[in-house]
Write a protein that holds these residues in place. Sequence first.
Motif, PDB file in Angstrom:
ATOM      1  N   GLY A   1      -4.349  -8.504   4.526  1.00 23.85           N
ATOM      2  CA  GLY A   1      -4.878  -8.191   3.201  1.00 23.85           C
ATOM      3  C   GLY A   1      -5.558  -6.837   3.112  1.00 23.85           C
ATOM      4  O   GLY A   1      -5.243  -6.027   2.226  1.00 23.85           O
ATOM      5  N   PRO A   2      -6.514  -6.515   4.010  1.00 24.15           N
ATOM      6  CA  PRO A   2      -7.183  -5.203   3.928  1.00 24.15           C
ATOM      7  C   PRO A   2      -6.209  -4.031   4.059  1.00 24.15           C
ATOM      8  O   PRO A   2      -6.394  -3.005   3.406  1.00 24.15           O
ATOM      9  CB  PRO A   2      -8.169  -5.249   5.096  1.00 24.15           C
ATOM     10  CG  PRO A   2      -8.441  -6.696   5.310  1.00 24.15           C
ATOM     11  CD  PRO A   2      -7.140  -7.382   5.022  1.00 24.15           C
ATOM     12  N   GLU A   3      -5.190  -4.175   4.905  1.00 22.05           N
ATOM     13  CA  GLU A   3      -4.189  -3.107   5.043  1.00 22.05           C
ATOM     14  C   GLU A   3      -3.423  -2.907   3.744  1.00 22.05           C
ATOM     15  O   GLU A   3      -3.226  -1.782   3.276  1.00 22.05           O
ATOM     16  CB  GLU A   3      -3.170  -3.461   6.132  1.00 22.05           C
ATOM     17  CG  GLU A   3      -3.645  -3.275   7.548  1.00 22.05           C
ATOM     18  CD  GLU A   3      -2.544  -3.582   8.545  1.00 22.05           C
ATOM     19  OE1 GLU A   3      -1.364  -3.690   8.122  1.00 22.05           O
ATOM     20  OE2 GLU A   3      -2.848  -3.722   9.744  1.00 22.05           O
ATOM     21  N   GLN A   4      -2.963  -4.003   3.172  1.00 23.09           N
ATOM     22  CA  GLN A   4      -2.034  -3.904   2.059  1.00 23.09           C
ATOM     23  C   GLN A   4      -2.719  -3.685   0.718  1.00 23.09           C
ATOM     24  O   GLN A   4      -2.069  -3.253  -0.248  1.00 23.09           O
ATOM     25  CB  GLN A   4      -1.150  -5.160   2.015  1.00 23.09           C
ATOM     26  CG  GLN A   4      -0.286  -5.299   3.262  1.00 23.09           C
ATOM     27  CD  GLN A   4       0.730  -6.409   3.151  1.00 23.09           C
ATOM     28  OE1 GLN A   4       0.865  -7.051   2.114  1.00 23.09           O
ATOM     29  NE2 GLN A   4       1.453  -6.653   4.226  1.00 23.09           N
ATOM     30  N   ARG A   5      -4.008  -3.958   0.636  1.00 18.95           N
ATOM     31  CA  ARG A   5      -4.737  -3.719  -0.616  1.00 18.95           C
ATOM     32  C   ARG A   5      -5.319  -2.309  -0.700  1.00 18.95           C
ATOM     33  O   ARG A   5      -5.956  -1.960  -1.694  1.00 18.95           O
ATOM     34  CB  ARG A   5      -5.848  -4.765  -0.775  1.00 18.95           C
ATOM     35  CG  ARG A   5      -5.309  -6.177  -0.930  1.00 18.95           C
ATOM     36  CD  ARG A   5      -6.413  -7.202  -1.131  1.00 18.95           C
ATOM     37  NE  ARG A   5      -5.889  -8.552  -1.087  1.00 18.95           N
ATOM     38  CZ  ARG A   5      -5.261  -9.147  -2.097  1.00 18.95           C
ATOM     39  NH1 ARG A   5      -5.104  -8.493  -3.243  1.00 18.95           N
ATOM     40  NH2 ARG A   5      -4.798 -10.377  -1.974  1.00 18.95           N
ATOM     41  N   TYR A   6      -5.134  -1.524   0.303  1.00 17.88           N
ATOM     42  CA  TYR A   6      -5.603  -0.141   0.305  1.00 17.88           C
ATOM     43  C   TYR A   6      -4.943   0.640  -0.836  1.00 17.88           C
ATOM     44  O   TYR A   6      -3.724   0.601  -1.009  1.00 17.88           O
ATOM     45  CB  TYR A   6      -5.238   0.485   1.654  1.00 17.88           C
ATOM     46  CG  TYR A   6      -5.678   1.913   1.872  1.00 17.88           C
ATOM     47  CD1 TYR A   6      -6.878   2.199   2.500  1.00 17.88           C
ATOM     48  CD2 TYR A   6      -4.866   2.978   1.498  1.00 17.88           C
ATOM     49  CE1 TYR A   6      -7.272   3.515   2.753  1.00 17.88           C
ATOM     50  CE2 TYR A   6      -5.250   4.288   1.742  1.00 17.88           C
ATOM     51  CZ  TYR A   6      -6.446   4.545   2.366  1.00 17.88           C
ATOM     52  OH  TYR A   6      -6.823   5.844   2.608  1.00 17.88           O
ATOM     53  N   ARG A   7      -5.753   1.339  -1.613  1.00 14.61           N
ATOM     54  CA  ARG A   7      -5.232   2.106  -2.744  1.00 14.61           C
ATOM     55  C   ARG A   7      -5.868   3.501  -2.759  1.00 14.61           C
ATOM     56  O   ARG A   7      -7.050   3.662  -2.437  1.00 14.61           O
ATOM     57  CB  ARG A   7      -5.519   1.401  -4.084  1.00 14.61           C
ATOM     58  CG  ARG A   7      -4.803   0.054  -4.237  1.00 14.61           C
ATOM     59  CD  ARG A   7      -3.303   0.209  -4.298  1.00 14.61           C
ATOM     60  NE  ARG A   7      -2.609  -1.058  -4.474  1.00 14.61           N
ATOM     61  CZ  ARG A   7      -2.150  -1.815  -3.474  1.00 14.61           C
ATOM     62  NH1 ARG A   7      -2.355  -1.437  -2.223  1.00 14.61           N
ATOM     63  NH2 ARG A   7      -1.519  -2.945  -3.721  1.00 14.61           N
TER      64      ARG A   7
ATOM     65  N   ASN B   1       0.822  -1.210   0.000  1.00  7.19           N
ATOM     66  CA  ASN B   1       0.000   0.000   0.000  1.00  7.19           C
ATOM     67  C   ASN B   1       0.855   1.260   0.000  1.00  7.19           C
ATOM     68  O   ASN B   1       0.506   2.273  -0.610  1.00  7.19           O
ATOM     69  CB  ASN B   1      -0.937   0.013   1.206  1.00  7.19           C
ATOM     70  CG  ASN B   1      -0.223  -0.289   2.514  1.00  7.19           C
ATOM     71  OD1 ASN B   1       0.218  -1.417   2.743  1.00  7.19           O
ATOM     72  ND2 ASN B   1      -0.115   0.689   3.394  1.00  7.19           N
ATOM     73  N   GLY B   2       2.007   1.215   0.659  1.00  6.22           N
ATOM     74  CA  GLY B   2       2.906   2.364   0.640  1.00  6.22           C
ATOM     75  C   GLY B   2       3.532   2.581  -0.714  1.00  6.22           C
ATOM     76  O   GLY B   2       3.617   3.722  -1.203  1.00  6.22           O
ATOM     77  N   LEU B   3       3.968   1.501  -1.336  1.00  7.73           N
ATOM     78  CA  LEU B   3       4.550   1.615  -2.678  1.00  7.73           C
ATOM     79  C   LEU B   3       3.509   2.122  -3.674  1.00  7.73           C
ATOM     80  O   LEU B   3       3.805   2.960  -4.528  1.00  7.73           O
ATOM     81  CB  LEU B   3       5.084   0.261  -3.136  1.00  7.73           C
ATOM     82  CG  LEU B   3       6.526  -0.062  -2.761  1.00  7.73           C
ATOM     83  CD1 LEU B   3       6.830  -1.524  -3.017  1.00  7.73           C
ATOM     84  CD2 LEU B   3       7.485   0.822  -3.543  1.00  7.73           C
ATOM     85  N   ALA B   4       2.288   1.618  -3.566  1.00 10.22           N
ATOM     86  CA  ALA B   4       1.231   2.073  -4.469  1.00 10.22           C
ATOM     87  C   ALA B   4       0.965   3.563  -4.287  1.00 10.22           C
ATOM     88  O   ALA B   4       0.727   4.286  -5.258  1.00 10.22           O
ATOM     89  CB  ALA B   4      -0.045   1.264  -4.233  1.00 10.22           C
ATOM     90  N   ALA B   5       1.011   4.042  -3.043  1.00 10.00           N
ATOM     91  CA  ALA B   5       0.799   5.468  -2.802  1.00 10.00           C
ATOM     92  C   ALA B   5       1.896   6.314  -3.423  1.00 10.00           C
ATOM     93  O   ALA B   5       1.669   7.453  -3.851  1.00 10.00           O
ATOM     94  CB  ALA B   5       0.697   5.737  -1.300  1.00 10.00           C
ATOM     95  N   LEU B   6       3.106   5.772  -3.485  1.00 16.40           N
ATOM     96  CA  LEU B   6       4.218   6.509  -4.094  1.00 16.40           C
ATOM     97  C   LEU B   6       4.018   6.727  -5.591  1.00 16.40           C
ATOM     98  O   LEU B   6       4.638   7.617  -6.180  1.00 16.40           O
ATOM     99  CB  LEU B   6       5.538   5.785  -3.841  1.00 16.40           C
ATOM    100  CG  LEU B   6       6.097   5.885  -2.415  1.00 16.40           C
ATOM    101  CD1 LEU B   6       7.339   5.010  -2.269  1.00 16.40           C
ATOM    102  CD2 LEU B   6       6.429   7.332  -2.069  1.00 16.40           C
ATOM    103  N   ARG B   7       3.161   5.916  -6.215  1.00 17.25           N
ATOM    104  CA  ARG B   7       2.858   6.152  -7.630  1.00 17.25           C
ATOM    105  C   ARG B   7       2.234   7.522  -7.827  1.00 17.25           C
ATOM    106  O   ARG B   7       2.418   8.154  -8.863  1.00 17.25           O
ATOM    107  CB  ARG B   7       1.884   5.090  -8.140  1.00 17.25           C
ATOM    108  CG  ARG B   7       2.449   3.694  -8.229  1.00 17.25           C
ATOM    109  CD  ARG B   7       1.372   2.714  -8.662  1.00 17.25           C
ATOM    110  NE  ARG B   7       1.838   1.338  -8.551  1.00 17.25           N
ATOM    111  CZ  ARG B   7       1.043   0.273  -8.606  1.00 17.25           C
ATOM    112  NH1 ARG B   7      -0.268   0.443  -8.767  1.00 17.25           N
ATOM    113  NH2 ARG B   7       1.551  -0.932  -8.496  1.00 17.25           N
ATOM    114  N   CYS B   8       1.483   7.977  -6.836  1.00 17.99           N
ATOM    115  CA  CYS B   8       0.796   9.262  -6.950  1.00 17.99           C
ATOM    116  C   CYS B   8       1.772  10.426  -7.072  1.00 17.99           C
ATOM    117  O   CYS B   8       1.389  11.504  -7.544  1.00 17.99           O
ATOM    118  CB  CYS B   8      -0.117   9.487  -5.742  1.00 17.99           C
ATOM    119  SG  CYS B   8      -1.463   8.288  -5.589  1.00 17.99           S
ATOM    120  N   VAL B   9       3.015  10.229  -6.622  1.00 19.29           N
ATOM    121  CA  VAL B   9       4.011  11.307  -6.693  1.00 19.29           C
ATOM    122  C   VAL B   9       5.189  10.912  -7.576  1.00 19.29           C
ATOM    123  O   VAL B   9       6.262  11.513  -7.509  1.00 19.29           O
ATOM    124  CB  VAL B   9       4.499  11.699  -5.282  1.00 19.29           C
ATOM    125  CG1 VAL B   9       3.344  12.291  -4.485  1.00 19.29           C
ATOM    126  CG2 VAL B   9       5.119  10.520  -4.546  1.00 19.29           C
TER     127      VAL B   9
END
Length: 409
Positions: free
Chosen positions: A383-389, A51-59
Amino acid sequence: MTTVRTALVIGGGIAGPVTAMALRRAGIEATVHEAYPPAADGGVTLTLAPNGLAALRCVDAEQAVRGVGLPMRRTVVTDGRGGRIGAFPHVAVEPVTLGLWRDDLARVLRERAQAQGVRIGYDKRLVDAEQSHDGVLARFADGSTATADVLIGADGIRSRVRTLIDPQAPEPQVLPLLNLGGAARYAVPDADPEAMYFVFGSRAFFGYWVQPDGRTAWFANVPDRQPVSYAEANQIPRQQWLRRLRAVFADDVPARQVLAHTDPEDLVAIGSIESMPPVPRWHAGRMVLVGDAVHAPSPSSGQGASLAVESAVQLSRCLRDFPEVPAAFAAYERLRRARVEKVVRRGRQTTSTKTAGPIATRMMRIMMPLALRTFLNPERTLGPEQRYRIDWETTVATELAGRPSRVDR
């Protein structure tokens, strides 16, 4: 459309640069003010969850961070005799968890921020801030000042901004475990290069993974009810810490071999593990908190850096979408509080298992296979923590109204 045009970001670790990049994408000019000189980050290990890596896509920082991390696809749990207690795959989601060094992560994020036009000032320790109806004036220890429409505290678990927002804000909660780490000039034989290893030793907990360069990155959590601050831990010579660790893990494999190949200069002493209890006030006027300053979980959660990145992006979306600062900050807290406090609670529970004694470890060996198929199943627990987008394009108002968006999936 926001009326905010400028922001002061206090703290240049992980949350600070990401906040500045996300604000710039939202049309807000942000300047980072870091209390320490360049390259002052500690060389400790951490994980960045999917979920952290996916959030980094936003920047536009995901690929840069992947370049300094190692993919971790499974965890192996053993006892101090080398016997396997259990093994389990990580949540089946992309991107996968990364294992990396904190100083590498912070360096890459600052480099990405500067490449995008963010200004970062060093040796800028915040001492005070004054608010007016249309802005904030920050005062730094070197006598300089800076002004902007809002001030964002990304200044860590001992946040100065948190006390400016609320002088009665809670202090970090100290947990009865010391946290130390380092790198050994030794590769544990036959170690899976995409696995994290957790060792429940006879007297303490040891974690490690093997790197492509032939070193082993490791961390140790040693029970100790005497609180030790970071400053106090670093007043003790590293050789003394190393002697203590070698004694604690003298009967445990492969911890004793890893520590035997660790030089004092490659050891980092963090002190007691800490986490933040619920913070009553996340914001006041034109000041707001992000990252560890407001929701630092125990390192055992595996989510500290990832939650900081998420909150940085979500705060920026709120400032983008709401014309008035109070409404933006209120929406941000509403988006984040329940999620982060749940992770903080889980982190405390996970930390408590690291004080398990020999009897508990034997019981763990018996129960682990069943537990991994039921209540400890990674898909169920993580799963719920890490699938957060985060969907950058969706408006925050739409998300808060409960309409379908990728954020809620």
